[in-house]
Design a protein around this motif. Structure first.
Motif, mmCIF file in Angstrom:
data_model
loop_
_atom_site.group_PDB
_atom_site.id
_atom_site.type_symbol
_atom_site.label_atom_id
_atom_site.label_comp_id
_atom_site.label_asym_id
_atom_site.label_seq_id
_atom_site.Cartn_x
_atom_site.Cartn_y
_atom_site.Cartn_z
ATOM 1 N N SER A 48 49.600 -32.677 95.035
ATOM 2 C CA SER A 48 48.612 -31.774 94.441
ATOM 3 C C SER A 48 48.723 -31.746 92.911
ATOM 4 O O SER A 48 47.754 -31.429 92.213
ATOM 5 C CB SER A 48 48.790 -30.359 95.001
ATOM 6 N N ASN A 98 50.821 -28.176 87.678
ATOM 7 C CA ASN A 98 51.240 -26.785 87.543
ATOM 8 C C ASN A 98 52.762 -26.776 87.445
ATOM 9 O O ASN A 98 53.453 -27.275 88.331
ATOM 10 C CB ASN A 98 50.770 -25.985 88.765
ATOM 11 N N THR A 118 46.215 -41.620 99.528
ATOM 12 C CA THR A 118 46.845 -40.295 99.618
ATOM 13 C C THR A 118 46.632 -39.702 101.010
ATOM 14 O O THR A 118 47.575 -39.172 101.623
ATOM 15 C CB THR A 118 46.256 -39.340 98.551
ATOM 16 N N ASP A 119 45.419 -39.798 101.514
ATOM 17 C CA ASP A 119 45.112 -39.280 102.850
ATOM 18 C C ASP A 119 45.906 -40.024 103.932
ATOM 19 O O ASP A 119 46.382 -39.422 104.902
ATOM 20 C CB ASP A 119 43.612 -39.398 103.139
ATOM 21 N N LYS A 129 49.538 -38.828 103.831
ATOM 22 C CA LYS A 129 49.619 -37.502 104.448
ATOM 23 C C LYS A 129 49.582 -37.600 105.971
ATOM 24 O O LYS A 129 50.308 -36.886 106.682
ATOM 25 C CB LYS A 129 48.465 -36.619 103.965
ATOM 26 N N THR A 153 54.760 -25.175 90.372
ATOM 27 C CA THR A 153 54.814 -26.033 91.567
ATOM 28 C C THR A 153 55.784 -27.187 91.361
ATOM 29 O O THR A 153 56.529 -27.558 92.277
ATOM 30 C CB THR A 153 53.415 -26.574 91.905
ATOM 31 N N HIS A 167 53.594 -32.907 99.797
ATOM 32 C CA HIS A 167 52.245 -32.342 99.660
ATOM 33 C C HIS A 167 52.086 -31.610 98.321
ATOM 34 O O HIS A 167 51.048 -31.730 97.651
ATOM 35 C CB HIS A 167 51.955 -31.389 100.820
ATOM 36 N N LYS A 168 53.105 -30.845 97.940
ATOM 37 C CA LYS A 168 53.047 -30.144 96.651
ATOM 38 C C LYS A 168 52.992 -31.135 95.493
ATOM 39 O O LYS A 168 52.244 -30.943 94.526
ATOM 40 C CB LYS A 168 54.260 -29.225 96.500
ATOM 41 N N GLN A 186 42.541 -41.605 96.447
ATOM 42 C CA GLN A 186 42.444 -40.539 97.446
ATOM 43 C C GLN A 186 42.581 -41.100 98.864
ATOM 44 O O GLN A 186 43.125 -40.440 99.763
ATOM 45 C CB GLN A 186 41.095 -39.814 97.303
ATOM 46 N N THR A 234 46.318 -34.281 90.503
ATOM 47 C CA THR A 234 44.979 -33.904 90.045
ATOM 48 C C THR A 234 44.977 -32.614 89.243
ATOM 49 O O THR A 234 44.106 -32.405 88.396
ATOM 50 C CB THR A 234 44.028 -33.750 91.249
ATOM 51 N N GLN A 235 45.936 -31.721 89.495
ATOM 52 C CA GLN A 235 46.001 -30.450 88.758
ATOM 53 C C GLN A 235 47.461 -30.045 88.600
ATOM 54 O O GLN A 235 48.038 -29.433 89.490
ATOM 55 C CB GLN A 235 45.215 -29.367 89.508
#
Length: 585
Positions: free
Chosen positions: A370, A376, A463-464, A467, A379, A366-367, A460, A373-374
């Motif tokens: 994420s 970090n 991705t869903d 998950k 993370t 999950h991390k 997306q 799209t953004q």
């Protein structure tokens, strides 16, 4: 007593210890698998714990083994320190059973019944039955029974050999003078503690004392301090076993030591105070095997009656001795080698760690998602660290489970170990793909690559779906729900369909010049990771379902599932409707 008597004494002692060891192993294997059920019903009531400790020790004939087992349970979190205290007290009383069995050698009488009650009469019969069961039985339970009978027969043979070897000591004045020294309470306690610490078995130590008592030269005044010291000496095994464990496990070993030291002090003070007032008539008389069993039992029962209501005091004393320190305990303390004598309990601990491992791997995915799209950096570092942690889980769990599978375990436990071994490998691979996704996300950020708007909407969807399959897999693994695991494979097939469709659509956009080559490479890499994650979820579910039916042919299972299975087709269509791809623009 000549040289040959000395050799016979050591030979008898060797047989005695060997017989006790193999009898205890057989009894542990027979009773061990039932301990999980017993422990699950255990409450914080010290009296119930006392009865449990008494029963277990009476069965496996070793307070040391019971206490070591308790140290392992406390170390791994199976039971609390407060629960362990009652069991430790019960173990001290349960160990007296051995002395009573050995005292049967002292039975006198010419009647047939009296002769049959003597171990020398029925031990050969037990040995014969034991050999037959051990050599011919294919059933592990029957082999264990054979081991128990053989161990008991060898133990009694060794006891008989020791008694005969020391019989000549009754005519040796020097031996009587040595025994007189033990009438000094401090010397007697030290002698008993030292002997028991060396051979690490109070039952064996009491047996040796009973063999010496058969000469008629050991007085109550000498035997009583030695018996009390033997209870202190048996604490050495648990103390050694607690080395390297957590603080609560060390406290459990400390409680065992304090119980015996305080009990010995109270009993000695009370006994000698009453003797100074009343002058016990038996004090200077010779003690026999039966008398030793009686003293051993009276002492342990007296200690329990006095100390059981003070169990909280013992607990506080242990906390004062071994104080709390800041810092997190090692999560792998659940994998305690001492638990291998109770495989069902050990497997339960492995399952708890495997569930933690699964949750960590899913969190990493999950991390990592994420980051697409953004991005970090913090993370991304967390994903890398979690991947290393999951690798450690697999290594420690895998090693422990392989060692556990080498024990004598039931078919049910064997299937559970196989399920866990297959699953943790797939869980570790899921974590690897999470790290791969994070690395790809870093590439996206460093090269400032962005997918087209249509590509983002399509991505997306998958991705869903991934998950969702991850969430279902985590839930069914935690609950060990083989029925719900049937939902994983239809969704995995949907993820495969989405992956193929998105790859084809992306190639078309590349051909039309809508997307660049760099975009195509990272997009393909991400799809590959997503597909592999879904595949590993399918493997975990398949292992759970197949091993529920005592087989492990996942290819056959998956093939049969897809061939004309109406339920599979319905679930597949439902997931297709849940995760529709947007229309091409």
């Amino acid at each position: 007593m000549n040289l040959f008597d000395v050799l016979s004494l050591f030979g008898g002692l060797a047989l005695f210890l060997f017989g006790m060891n193999i009898m205890g192993q057989g009894l542990e294997r027979s009773a061990g698998n039932k301990l999980k059920t017993i422990l699950e019903k255990l409450t914080s009531n010290p009296f119930k714990g006392f009865l449990l400790g008494l029963g277990i020790t009476a069965v496996i004939q070793s307070s040391s083994a019971t206490t070591v087992m308790v140290v392992g349970f406390v170390n791994s979190g199976v039971m609390t320190l407060h629960q362990a205290i009652g069991i430790i007290m019960g173990a001290n009383v349960g160990t007296t059973v051995t002395a009573w069995l050995l005292s049967l050698n002292a039975i006198e009488g010419d009647s047939l019944l009296m002769q049959l009650l003597k171990p020398s009469s029925f031990s050969p019969v037990l040995a014969l039955i034991g050999v037959i069961l051990y050599m011919s039985a294919k059933n592990s339970k029957k082999k264990d029974i054979g081991t128990i009978l053989l161990g008991f027969a060898i133990l009694m043979t060794g006891m008989d050999g020791m008694s005969k070897a020391v019989s000549g000591l009754k005519n040796v004045p020097e031996f009587a003078s040595i025994l007189t020294m033990f009438s000094n309470p401090i010397l007697g306690v030290l002698a008993g503690a030292g002997l028991t610490a060396i051979i690490q078995s109070s039952s064996a130590s009491v047996g040796i004392l009973q063999a010496l008592a058969s000469t008629g030269t050991v007085a109550y005044s000498s035997a009583i301090p030695v018996i009390l010291g033997q209870n202190i000496g048996t604490c050495v095994t648990a103390m050694i076993s607690s080395v390297g464990t957590n603080r609560n496990a060390r406290r459990a070993a400390a409680v065992h030591l304090y119980f015996n030291i305080i009990g010995t002090t109270i009993f000695l003070c009370g006994f000698y105070l009453l003797h100074s007032i009343m002058r016990f008539p038996f004090y200077s008389l010779p003690i026999d095997e039966l008398g030793i069993a009686q003293v051993h039992t009276i002492f342990n029962l007296t200690c329990t009656v006095v100390m059981l209501p003070l169990s909280r005091v013992l607990e506080k004393l242990a906390y004062l001795t071994i104080r709390e320190k800041p810092g997190q305990e090692d999560q792998f303390q659940l994998l305690d080698e001492r638990l291998m004598v109770t495989p069902s309990v050990a497997i339960h601990q492995c399952r708890l760690l495997a569930v933690e491992m699964t949750a960590l791997a899913c969190e990493s995915v999950h991390k990592a998602m994420s980051l697409i799209t953004q991005f970090n950096e913090e993370t991304a570092m967390q994903v890398a660290e979690q991947e290393k942690t999951v690798d450690t889980y697999e290594d420690r769990l895998g090693t422990y489970l392989v060692n556990l599978s080498g024990q004598r375990i039931s078919a049910e436990d064997s299937h559970e170990i196989s399920k866990l071994l297959h699953s943790i490998s797939d869980i570790e691979r899921i974590s690897d793909h999470a790290l791969s996704i994070a690395i790809t996300a870093r590439t996206l950020a460093e090269k400032n690559i962005r997918f087209s708007e249509q590509g983002q909407r399509e991505f997306q969807v998958i991705t869903d779906a991934v998950k969702e399959v991850l969430g279902i897999t985590e839930q069914v693994f935690e609950a060990d729900d083989a029925v719900r695991a049937l939902r994983v494979e239809p969704l995995e097939q949907v993820v495969d369909y989405l992956s193929d469709s998105l790859r084809a659509r992306h190639i078309k956009r590349l051909q039309e010049g809508v997307c660049s080559v760099d975009q195509g490479l990272v997009f393909t890499d991400l799809l590959s990771d997503y597909r592999r994650i879904s595949d590993h979820c399918s493997n975990i579910a398949a292992a759970m379902i197949e091993l529920q039916h005592n087989s492990f042919d996942t290819h056959e299972y998956l093939g049969a599932l897809k061939r004309g299975n109406e339920n599979f087709a319905q679930q597949y269509q439902a997931y297709m409707a849940q995760f529709p791809l947007p229309n091409n623009q």
